[in-house]
Design a protein around this motif. Structure first.
Motif, PDB file in Angstrom:
ATOM      1  N   ARG A   1     -24.587  75.843 -66.829  1.00  0.00           N
ATOM      2  CA  ARG A   1     -24.476  76.601 -65.404  1.00  0.00           C
ATOM      3  C   ARG A   1     -24.941  77.963 -65.738  1.00  0.00           C
ATOM      4  N   GLY A   2     -25.888  78.390 -64.620  1.00  0.00           N
ATOM      5  CA  GLY A   2     -26.329  79.799 -64.776  1.00  0.00           C
ATOM      6  C   GLY A   2     -25.363  80.698 -63.727  1.00  0.00           C
ATOM      7  N   ARG A   3     -25.966  81.988 -63.214  1.00  0.00           N
ATOM      8  CA  ARG A   3     -25.064  82.967 -62.478  1.00  0.00           C
ATOM      9  C   ARG A   3     -25.353  82.118 -60.987  1.00  0.00           C
ATOM     10  N   PRO A   4     -24.117  82.552 -60.405  1.00  0.00           N
ATOM     11  CA  PRO A   4     -24.088  81.727 -59.194  1.00  0.00           C
ATOM     12  C   PRO A   4     -25.277  82.667 -58.237  1.00  0.00           C
ATOM     13  N   ARG A   5     -25.649  81.683 -57.314  1.00  0.00           N
ATOM     14  CA  ARG A   5     -26.769  82.138 -56.413  1.00  0.00           C
ATOM     15  C   ARG A   5     -26.157  82.435 -54.996  1.00  0.00           C
ATOM     16  N   GLU A   6     -26.222  83.429 -54.733  1.00  0.00           N
ATOM     17  CA  GLU A   6     -25.754  83.997 -53.183  1.00  0.00           C
ATOM     18  C   GLU A   6     -26.636  83.470 -52.154  1.00  0.00           C
ATOM     19  N   PHE A   7     -25.960  83.203 -50.788  1.00  0.00           N
ATOM     20  CA  PHE A   7     -26.552  82.841 -49.888  1.00  0.00           C
ATOM     21  C   PHE A   7     -25.617  83.481 -48.812  1.00  0.00           C
ATOM     22  N   ASP A   8     -26.412  83.688 -47.544  1.00  0.00           N
ATOM     23  CA  ASP A   8     -25.903  84.059 -46.389  1.00  0.00           C
ATOM     24  C   ASP A   8     -25.197  83.050 -45.596  1.00  0.00           C
ATOM     25  N   PRO A   9     -23.842  83.002 -45.565  1.00  0.00           N
ATOM     26  CA  PRO A   9     -23.233  82.016 -44.683  1.00  0.00           C
ATOM     27  C   PRO A   9     -23.613  81.686 -43.294  1.00  0.00           C
ATOM     28  N   ASP A  10     -23.750  82.952 -42.624  1.00  0.00           N
ATOM     29  CA  ASP A  10     -24.402  83.041 -41.272  1.00  0.00           C
ATOM     30  C   ASP A  10     -25.659  82.216 -41.054  1.00  0.00           C
ATOM     31  N   GLU A  11     -26.526  82.631 -42.151  1.00  0.00           N
ATOM     32  CA  GLU A  11     -27.891  81.800 -41.729  1.00  0.00           C
ATOM     33  C   GLU A  11     -27.917  80.300 -42.264  1.00  0.00           C
ATOM     34  N   ALA A  12     -27.145  79.898 -42.990  1.00  0.00           N
ATOM     35  CA  ALA A  12     -26.696  78.586 -43.278  1.00  0.00           C
ATOM     36  C   ALA A  12     -26.234  77.972 -42.307  1.00  0.00           C
ATOM     37  N   LEU A  13     -25.069  78.652 -41.649  1.00  0.00           N
ATOM     38  CA  LEU A  13     -24.221  78.163 -40.575  1.00  0.00           C
ATOM     39  C   LEU A  13     -25.475  77.877 -39.200  1.00  0.00           C
ATOM     40  N   ALA A  14     -26.262  78.622 -39.087  1.00  0.00           N
ATOM     41  CA  ALA A  14     -27.169  78.610 -37.920  1.00  0.00           C
ATOM     42  C   ALA A  14     -28.286  77.516 -38.049  1.00  0.00           C
ATOM     43  N   ALA A  15     -28.483  77.102 -39.436  1.00  0.00           N
ATOM     44  CA  ALA A  15     -29.410  76.024 -39.886  1.00  0.00           C
ATOM     45  C   ALA A  15     -28.696  74.743 -39.520  1.00  0.00           C
ATOM     46  N   ALA A  16     -27.343  74.820 -39.996  1.00  0.00           N
ATOM     47  CA  ALA A  16     -26.500  73.438 -39.633  1.00  0.00           C
ATOM     48  C   ALA A  16     -26.247  73.152 -38.248  1.00  0.00           C
TER      49      ALA A  16
END
Length: 207
Positions: free
Chosen positions: A14-29
């Motif tokens: 396991r490497g360092r956690p990769r951050e993502f924008d939940p707002d952008e992810a939710l818009a994609a969903a």
């Protein structure tokens, strides 16, 4: 706000956690759900569009049902904002006109999937997704109740004839709105749908 997605190195560590924008992810969903409906959207399609893994989806959004409800919240807030403004129209006919025009712009636009997310999901849902269907129906009932209240006000003010039932009129309007969504999703041309809107408004009850 950022969510962390666990990353795995080439050796499986396991490497360092990769951050993502939940707002952008939710818009994609939202776009996936809007295009495919609740049951039609697979977890693989959702995670691919969101750019995250399944564990990250569960960690940040909960399960698929919770993700859909969050997407529906976003849809109502961003795509159905015209509904609140429609209720502020000075006449009942103006309310209907704004709702219908807003629906056409939202359901038949060039940048978003066609049709209404709520209608698409309830029509496609099986008994396995009863909770989703119930949630969508509850939201729809709340919106229709607001329209009924506005039409009751219009009748009290003399804008609608006394013989008109606000509940039935709101139900008729809702039926037309849902019909526009279904036809838009099936590929109906905007001109055809606009013709339906114009015909409906031409029959609007007035003194």
């Amino acid at each position: 706000m950022k969510c962390s997605a666990p990353s795995v190195g080439p050796t499986g560590s396991r490497g360092r956690p990769r951050e993502f924008d939940p707002d952008e992810a939710l818009a994609a969903a939202l776009r996936v759900f809007w295009s495919r409906g609740y049951e039609g959207a697979s977890l693989a399609e959702l995670t691919d569009a969101m750019g995250i893994t399944k564990p990250s989806l569960y960690a940040c959004f909960g399960n698929k049902e919770a993700l859909f409800k969050k997407a529906l919240d976003l849809y109502e807030r961003d795509k159905l904002a015209y509904m609140g403004k429609a209720l502020e129209a000075p006449t009942a006919r103006g309310v209907a006109e704004r709702l219908l025009s807003g629906a056409l712009a939202t359901h038949c636009g060039k940048s978003d999937p066609h049709g209404c997310l709520g209608v698409i999901s309830t029509v496609a849902c099986s008994t396995e997704a009863d909770s989703i269907r119930a949630d969508v129906i509850k939201r729809r009932a709340s919106s229709e109740a607001a329209v009924i209240k506005r039409f009751e006000q219009a009748r009290e003010e003399g804008d609608l004839p006394d013989a008109v039932c606000p509940t039935k009129l709101a139900g008729c309007l809702t039926t037309v709105l849902q019909g526009l969504s279904v036809k838009a999703q099936s590929g109906a041309e905007p001109e055809e749908l606009q013709g339906s809107v114009d015909t409906f408004l031409a029959m609007w009850p007035g003194r």
